[in-house]
Design a protein around this motif. Structure first.
Motif, PDB file in Angstrom:
ATOM      1  N   UNK A  60       0.786  -1.175  -0.115  1.00 54.40           N
ATOM      2  CA  UNK A  60      -0.137  -0.003  -0.035  1.00 54.40           C
ATOM      3  C   UNK A  60       0.895   1.268   0.073  1.00 54.40           C
ATOM      4  N   UNK A  61       1.828   1.338   0.987  1.00 55.85           N
ATOM      5  CA  UNK A  61       2.510   2.814   1.037  1.00 55.85           C
ATOM      6  C   UNK A  61       3.693   2.719   0.344  1.00 55.85           C
ATOM      7  N   UNK A  62       4.424   1.708   0.392  1.00 48.58           N
ATOM      8  CA  UNK A  62       5.949   2.013  -0.617  1.00 48.58           C
ATOM      9  C   UNK A  62       5.882   1.084  -1.997  1.00 48.58           C
ATOM     10  N   UNK A  63       4.719   0.620  -2.127  1.00 41.38           N
ATOM     11  CA  UNK A  63       4.421  -0.111  -3.609  1.00 41.38           C
ATOM     12  C   UNK A  63       5.803  -1.066  -3.656  1.00 41.38           C
ATOM     13  N   UNK A  64       6.176  -1.849  -2.542  1.00 38.98           N
ATOM     14  CA  UNK A  64       7.212  -2.972  -2.834  1.00 38.98           C
ATOM     15  C   UNK A  64       6.237  -4.119  -3.345  1.00 38.98           C
ATOM     16  N   UNK A  65       7.139  -4.921  -4.341  1.00 36.37           N
ATOM     17  CA  UNK A  65       6.592  -6.175  -4.602  1.00 36.37           C
ATOM     18  C   UNK A  65       6.382  -7.131  -3.664  1.00 36.37           C
ATOM     19  N   UNK A  77       1.421 -12.387   2.113  1.00 37.99           N
ATOM     20  CA  UNK A  77       2.087 -11.927   0.866  1.00 37.99           C
ATOM     21  C   UNK A  77       1.676 -12.183  -0.441  1.00 37.99           C
ATOM     22  N   UNK A  78       0.809 -12.949  -0.495  1.00 42.58           N
ATOM     23  CA  UNK A  78       0.117 -13.640  -1.743  1.00 42.58           C
ATOM     24  C   UNK A  78      -1.085 -12.970  -2.156  1.00 42.58           C
ATOM     25  N   UNK A  79      -1.417 -11.916  -1.416  1.00 45.31           N
ATOM     26  CA  UNK A  79      -3.095 -11.347  -1.953  1.00 45.31           C
ATOM     27  C   UNK A  79      -3.179 -10.773  -3.200  1.00 45.31           C
ATOM     28  N   UNK A  80      -4.274 -11.426  -3.984  1.00 46.91           N
ATOM     29  CA  UNK A  80      -4.675 -11.086  -5.229  1.00 46.91           C
ATOM     30  C   UNK A  80      -5.859 -10.570  -5.378  1.00 46.91           C
ATOM     31  N   UNK A 108      -6.265  -3.622  -2.298  1.00 51.23           N
ATOM     32  CA  UNK A 108      -7.275  -4.182  -3.085  1.00 51.23           C
ATOM     33  C   UNK A 108      -8.510  -3.167  -2.903  1.00 51.23           C
ATOM     34  N   UNK A 109      -9.156  -3.136  -4.065  1.00 45.44           N
ATOM     35  CA  UNK A 109     -10.690  -2.758  -4.388  1.00 45.44           C
ATOM     36  C   UNK A 109     -11.534  -3.620  -5.294  1.00 45.44           C
ATOM     37  N   UNK A 110     -12.710  -3.801  -4.644  1.00 38.89           N
ATOM     38  CA  UNK A 110     -13.781  -4.472  -5.278  1.00 38.89           C
ATOM     39  C   UNK A 110     -13.993  -3.730  -6.825  1.00 38.89           C
TER      40      UNK A 110
END
Ligand code: FES
Length: 111
Positions: A60-65, A77-80, A108-110
């Motif tokens: 969310x904040x630092x846009x890290x992969x 870690x694997x949220x999609x 994530x957004x619906x």
């Protein structure tokens, strides 16, 4: 198996000295709109890794992969986003034919 299907499964472990891999039927699914193949019933993450995809979301904040980490459904870690539903743990969610899997940004957004 077509050449395109074979190419999409290049990163899959096919043999192991002590483990046996049971496979479902080969099915088509989509990652960010791209057509890929995996085996029905295996974790979505396994299909993505087999297709060479290692980044599943960005923080969310630092846009890290982020990608595969615990593989047990414990670390997030694997949220999609899967079929429009955000925050699906793809390391424990079984693959089904035609699934629409998308890389998630932040919480994530619906759709
Ligand atoms: S990799 Fe840890 S919850 Fe999926």
């Amino acid at each position: 198996m077509s050449k395109k299907t074979c190419n999409s499964l290049n990163f899959r472990i096919k043999e192991h000295p002590i483990l046996e891999f049971k496979k479902g039927r080969l099915v088509k699914f989509y990652f960010n709109g791209q057509e890929l193949f995996g085996y029905e019933g295996e974790p979505i993450a396994a299909s993505l890794i087999a297709n060479g995809i290692k980044v599943f979301r960005y923080t969310e904040k630092k846009h890290r992969p982020r990608g595969f980490f615990c593989a047990l459904g414990k670390c997030s870690s694997c949220l999609m986003t899967v079929n429009g539903i955000p925050n699906v743990m793809v390391c424990i969610e079984p693959l089904k034919e035609g699934m629409d899997v998308r890389r998630q940004k932040g919480r994530g957004r619906l759709v």
